[in-house]
Scaffold this motif. Structure first.
Motif, mmCIF file in Angstrom:
data_model
loop_
_atom_site.group_PDB
_atom_site.id
_atom_site.type_symbol
_atom_site.label_atom_id
_atom_site.label_comp_id
_atom_site.label_asym_id
_atom_site.label_seq_id
_atom_site.Cartn_x
_atom_site.Cartn_y
_atom_site.Cartn_z
ATOM 1 N N ALA A 41 -9.138 -8.370 -4.707
ATOM 2 C CA ALA A 41 -8.115 -8.109 -5.687
ATOM 3 C C ALA A 41 -6.869 -7.761 -5.097
ATOM 4 O O ALA A 41 -5.540 -8.322 -5.196
ATOM 5 N N TYR A 42 -6.913 -7.185 -4.003
ATOM 6 C CA TYR A 42 -5.672 -6.691 -3.052
ATOM 7 C C TYR A 42 -5.229 -8.003 -2.327
ATOM 8 O O TYR A 42 -4.226 -8.422 -2.139
ATOM 9 N N ALA A 43 -6.383 -9.051 -2.069
ATOM 10 C CA ALA A 43 -6.266 -10.163 -1.132
ATOM 11 C C ALA A 43 -5.159 -11.280 -2.318
ATOM 12 O O ALA A 43 -4.316 -11.809 -1.792
ATOM 13 N N PHE A 44 -5.646 -11.170 -3.486
ATOM 14 C CA PHE A 44 -5.108 -12.068 -4.418
ATOM 15 C C PHE A 44 -3.818 -11.548 -5.194
ATOM 16 O O PHE A 44 -3.084 -12.020 -5.721
ATOM 17 N N SER A 45 -3.619 -10.310 -4.787
ATOM 18 C CA SER A 45 -2.379 -9.511 -5.667
ATOM 19 C C SER A 45 -1.232 -9.951 -5.039
ATOM 20 O O SER A 45 -0.909 -10.038 -3.730
ATOM 21 N N PRO A 46 -0.131 -10.383 -5.868
ATOM 22 C CA PRO A 46 1.118 -10.657 -5.405
ATOM 23 C C PRO A 46 1.798 -9.352 -4.561
ATOM 24 O O PRO A 46 2.884 -9.558 -4.077
ATOM 25 N N ILE A 47 1.419 -8.132 -5.056
ATOM 26 C CA ILE A 47 2.105 -6.909 -4.683
ATOM 27 C C ILE A 47 1.236 -6.280 -3.726
ATOM 28 O O ILE A 47 0.108 -6.048 -3.549
ATOM 29 N N ASP A 48 1.958 -5.969 -2.425
ATOM 30 C CA ASP A 48 1.125 -5.561 -1.305
ATOM 31 C C ASP A 48 1.366 -3.987 -1.261
ATOM 32 O O ASP A 48 2.263 -3.336 -1.914
ATOM 33 N N LEU A 49 0.257 -3.182 -0.677
ATOM 34 C CA LEU A 49 0.702 -1.720 -0.372
ATOM 35 C C LEU A 49 1.833 -1.518 0.185
ATOM 36 O O LEU A 49 2.489 -0.436 -0.310
ATOM 37 N N ILE A 50 1.994 -2.267 1.320
ATOM 38 C CA ILE A 50 3.351 -1.893 2.063
ATOM 39 C C ILE A 50 4.062 -3.356 2.027
ATOM 40 O O ILE A 50 3.724 -4.461 2.280
ATOM 41 N N PRO A 51 5.365 -2.976 1.403
ATOM 42 C CA PRO A 51 5.896 -4.492 1.099
ATOM 43 C C PRO A 51 6.349 -5.212 2.416
ATOM 44 O O PRO A 51 6.708 -4.533 3.145
ATOM 45 N N ASP A 52 6.467 -6.368 2.366
ATOM 46 C CA ASP A 52 6.561 -7.345 3.516
ATOM 47 C C ASP A 52 8.073 -7.150 4.187
ATOM 48 O O ASP A 52 8.303 -7.474 5.088
ATOM 49 N N PHE A 53 9.203 -6.605 3.309
ATOM 50 C CA PHE A 53 10.424 -6.747 3.740
ATOM 51 C C PHE A 53 10.517 -5.515 4.642
ATOM 52 O O PHE A 53 11.816 -5.412 5.499
ATOM 53 N N ILE A 54 9.632 -4.554 4.642
ATOM 54 C CA ILE A 54 9.937 -3.412 5.634
ATOM 55 C C ILE A 54 9.466 -3.998 6.901
ATOM 56 O O ILE A 54 8.355 -4.588 7.257
ATOM 57 N N GLY A 104 -5.062 -11.963 -12.953
ATOM 58 C CA GLY A 104 -3.576 -11.884 -12.474
ATOM 59 C C GLY A 104 -2.852 -11.125 -13.037
ATOM 60 O O GLY A 104 -2.243 -10.177 -12.688
ATOM 61 N N SER A 105 -2.622 -11.095 -14.415
ATOM 62 C CA SER A 105 -1.972 -10.285 -15.564
ATOM 63 C C SER A 105 -2.514 -8.879 -15.350
ATOM 64 O O SER A 105 -1.604 -7.797 -15.107
ATOM 65 N N LEU A 106 -3.691 -8.485 -15.127
ATOM 66 C CA LEU A 106 -4.214 -7.289 -15.038
ATOM 67 C C LEU A 106 -3.637 -6.619 -13.874
ATOM 68 O O LEU A 106 -3.286 -5.381 -13.596
ATOM 69 N N ILE A 107 -3.823 -7.186 -12.642
ATOM 70 C CA ILE A 107 -3.300 -6.891 -11.292
ATOM 71 C C ILE A 107 -2.022 -6.503 -11.464
ATOM 72 O O ILE A 107 -1.455 -5.318 -11.013
ATOM 73 N N VAL A 108 -0.951 -7.111 -11.891
ATOM 74 C CA VAL A 108 0.368 -7.226 -12.147
ATOM 75 C C VAL A 108 0.676 -5.776 -13.106
ATOM 76 O O VAL A 108 1.435 -4.957 -12.513
ATOM 77 N N LEU A 109 -0.156 -5.747 -14.241
ATOM 78 C CA LEU A 109 -0.175 -4.529 -15.015
ATOM 79 C C LEU A 109 -0.237 -3.316 -14.549
ATOM 80 O O LEU A 109 0.411 -2.174 -14.704
ATOM 81 N N ILE A 110 -1.461 -3.175 -13.581
ATOM 82 C CA ILE A 110 -1.781 -2.092 -12.884
ATOM 83 C C ILE A 110 -0.767 -1.580 -12.027
ATOM 84 O O ILE A 110 -0.298 -0.278 -11.708
#
Length: 127
Positions: A41-54, A104-110
């Motif tokens: 789920a973390y690998a396929f998640s569009p959101i990272d724990l630490i955002p890539d722009f940092i 995918g929708s569930l991951i974005v919702l969480i």
């Protein structure tokens, strides 16, 4: 240099597909399924724990945390399951990754709920 990086990324992608397939296998213990589901789920998640722009830290999870999670998950899964999943993963890589819009929708919702909760906590803290 770039060929080594490409090979490493391709192998990482194959391992993620192997974990995805192993999660569905009934021969995998429940605790390995839970950990594997979190890693996939973390690998396929569009959101990272630490955002890539940092700077620098943004890619830390992609370069260190995700491979560590994959390594631990692969150690929890029986070898015969891994060998079966490896063949299927190579086939999946040729056909493309599976698209599951519900998950995918569930991951974005969480992630949205976590961000909303943190925002509300921060608002209460400063008021």
């Amino acid at each position: 240099m770039f060929t080594k990086i490409k090979a490493w990324a391709r192998n990482l992608k194959k391992q993620i597909f192997m974990l995805y397939l192993a999660y569905k296998d009934e021969r995998v213990p429940w605790y390995a399924k839970v950990f594997t589901a979190c890693v996939v789920a973390y690998a396929f998640s569009p959101i990272d724990l630490i955002p890539d722009f940092i700077p620098i830290l943004g890619y830390l999870d992609d370069v260190i945390l995700l491979p560590l999670g994959i390594m631990f998950a692969l150690k929890m899964i029986p070898k015969d399951v891994l060998s079966d999943c490896e063949v299927k993963a190579e086939e999946m890589m040729k056909n493309g990754k599976p698209k599951n819009w519900i998950v995918g929708s569930l991951i974005v919702l969480i992630w949205s709920l976590i961000i909303l909760w943190l925002t509300l906590k921060a608002y209460q803290l400063f008021n």
